[in-house]
Design a protein around this motif. Sequence first.
Motif, mmCIF file in Angstrom:
data_model
loop_
_atom_site.group_PDB
_atom_site.id
_atom_site.type_symbol
_atom_site.label_atom_id
_atom_site.label_comp_id
_atom_site.label_asym_id
_atom_site.label_seq_id
_atom_site.Cartn_x
_atom_site.Cartn_y
_atom_site.Cartn_z
ATOM 1 N N PHE A 577 52.694 47.252 42.113
ATOM 2 C CA PHE A 577 51.384 46.636 42.094
ATOM 3 C C PHE A 577 51.242 45.247 42.345
ATOM 4 C CE2 PHE A 577 47.163 44.980 41.512
ATOM 5 C CZ PHE A 577 46.672 44.440 42.259
ATOM 6 N N SER A 578 51.257 44.084 42.673
ATOM 7 C CA SER A 578 51.255 42.675 41.727
ATOM 8 C C SER A 578 49.807 42.094 42.276
ATOM 9 C CB SER A 578 52.289 42.303 42.359
ATOM 10 O OG SER A 578 51.874 41.800 43.822
ATOM 11 N N SER A 579 49.766 41.242 41.538
ATOM 12 C CA SER A 579 47.995 40.869 41.290
ATOM 13 C C SER A 579 48.421 39.394 40.801
ATOM 14 C CB SER A 579 47.310 41.843 40.646
ATOM 15 O OG SER A 579 45.743 40.853 41.035
ATOM 16 N N SER A 580 47.357 38.078 41.181
ATOM 17 C CA SER A 580 47.433 36.922 40.608
ATOM 18 C C SER A 580 46.901 36.793 40.151
ATOM 19 C CB SER A 580 48.125 36.057 41.533
ATOM 20 O OG SER A 580 47.423 35.788 42.655
ATOM 21 N N VAL A 581 46.123 35.648 38.118
ATOM 22 C CA VAL A 581 45.389 35.289 38.504
ATOM 23 C C VAL A 581 45.629 34.302 38.208
ATOM 24 C CG1 VAL A 581 46.595 36.061 36.390
ATOM 25 C CG2 VAL A 581 43.808 35.915 35.985
ATOM 26 N N PRO A 582 43.795 33.740 38.399
ATOM 27 C CA PRO A 582 44.684 31.460 38.055
ATOM 28 C C PRO A 582 44.847 31.268 36.337
ATOM 29 C CG PRO A 582 42.288 32.022 39.121
ATOM 30 C CD PRO A 582 43.198 33.587 39.134
#
Length: 625
Positions: A577-582
């Motif tokens: 799973f991948s997610s991005s965060v500012p």
Amino acid sequence: VSIFFSVWWITDESEVNMEQRRGEPKRARGYLVGSVVALYSISEEVNEGTVVGNIAKDLGLDKSSLRDRRYRIVSSDADPLFHVNQNDGILYVSRKIDREKVCAQSGACSINLKTVLENPLEVHYVRVEVMDVNDHSPSFQENETTLEISESVLPGARFQLRAAGDPDSGHLSVQQYKLSQNEHFRLEIKDKEDDGKIPILVVQKPLDRETAGSHLLVLTALDGGKPPKTGTMNIIINVLDINDNAPVFSDDNYPIMLNENPRSGTKVTQVNATDLDEGTNGDVVYSLSKTNKPYILNLFEMNPVTGELSVKGFIDYEEKDKYELEIQASDRGFAPLTTEKSVKIKVIDINDNAPEIEVTSFSSSIPEDSRPGTTVALISVNDLDSGLNGKVICSINQEVPFSLSPSLQDKMFSIVTKSPLDREKKSHYDLTITAKDAGQPPLSSEKTIRVVVSDVNDNSPEFTLSPYTFYITEGNNPGASVFSVKASDGDEGDNAVISYHIVRDRDEHSKLTSFLNINSENGQITALRSFDFETVKTFQFQVVASDSGSPSLSSNVTVNVIIDVNDNAPEIEVTSFSSSVPEDSRPGSTVALINRMHLYRGKSGTGILQTLLLFKKLDECRYLW
Ligand code: CA
Ligand code: CA
Ligand code: CA
Ligand code: CA
Ligand code: CA
Ligand code: CA
Ligand code: CA
């Protein structure tokens, strides 16, 4: 035959005095003397035919025989002065007699005549005295004479003049001289026996060419006639100059105004002196006196001909605001005369100096908790100019929490805080102080100083999460790190150095917390023993984060711990799973929610993936679990 008369004198027809007369006394206009001599006297210039005397009668001759005996005057002169009438025996004047021609200047003028009678021959001498008449006026050789006399002559100086002539004799010649009325000269007469009277001009009052350059006198010669005859001569006296006047400056003593910083050659003023003398004695030359200090001679120069004073060097009001110069005017006489004069020069200030700002005392850092009104720096401003040119107005840039306040001392200002500071918002300020003078045009200068706001411990540590919730799988390795807490502190230095500890109280959990240890530096919590799900399923404790400020500030956080069984590994529905965060996400931001299912108990739970810290630009951009 001789007739002897001895007649001394006859003064008048009525008074005859004769001695040794022969025959009758003779009435005669003349007298007889010597060896048969008849003596007569007539005035010169009488008309032709005038009777001189009855010569026949006076000589006792027979009137009737005169013609027969051819009585006559024997003369070699072709045009004789006298003749005898043979009819009446009277001696007549043949033509006008000019005594001065006949006898020149001699005192007495006698003409001897020889008369002759024939048959028998007789010779009689006759003497005619020609009496002088004042028929000549005195006269000078020239109508006008010029004397050149220096104005330096002293009273008593004598100047001999040429005498006047008068051909008349004796007192009918020149007897006296008169000089026209004047105050400078008088006349003296020198009497020379033979050459008559000589006039001498004597100076009786000093001459001044500057008052009168020439004098006109009239010399009059008078003879002794009644009335006297006169002759005149003009005497022109030219007074010769000597250098007896020094140049004189025109009388203007007001000070001269001169702007400072004049260009070289700028005219300061023009002086004028006049000299009453003549020629080179009156030619004026200007100069700066040698008595001036050398610096004056380096600053100014004088045109010797025009008297124009001009600038040569650098005139600075701030260095010297007035000068007094000695100038002089000399003539070009053989022995020159010199006059000195002072010229005062006032220098006018020009706004040529910008204000100077000097920071006299300065605390480079100021605590952020300083009260408004705290002094940060003392500055002094100085402007070398005077008046408005040196009047300085100070200001500080608007956008800072500082203001300028005037000090008791002139031209001193203090920089004070005008509102509270917060280092955590802004840790330094650049203060720009502007000083501007009131000159026209104004000059200004700037100075920037940096004020650093020093830290005060006014921020408590702040945990990244509150509360924390951690899951521990039972059977964990004792002594291993199980989780960590993290707090941050907005302060700086020791005020931001955080140490962690666990609050250990006496409640039921105290036993459990005693198995936990926290690294005071990094907040890592280790469990000293394995937890058993059967014994305890959940507990909580408090962690305190304290900074190292003085005094120290701290804050608490509650940590919830949930013990998990380790029968089955939880199954996670996704394997990747991948997610991005500012990157500017606040700590505690949710990155992902992870649902898991515990197969053994049929229980499910949700895990929250959160950020702990603020990401920074240079941090890694990818994190893997
Ligand atoms: Ca005469
Ligand atoms: Ca005369
Ligand atoms: Ca002179
Ligand atoms: Ca003179
Ligand atoms: Ca100035
Ligand atoms: Ca100025
Ligand atoms: Ca602080």
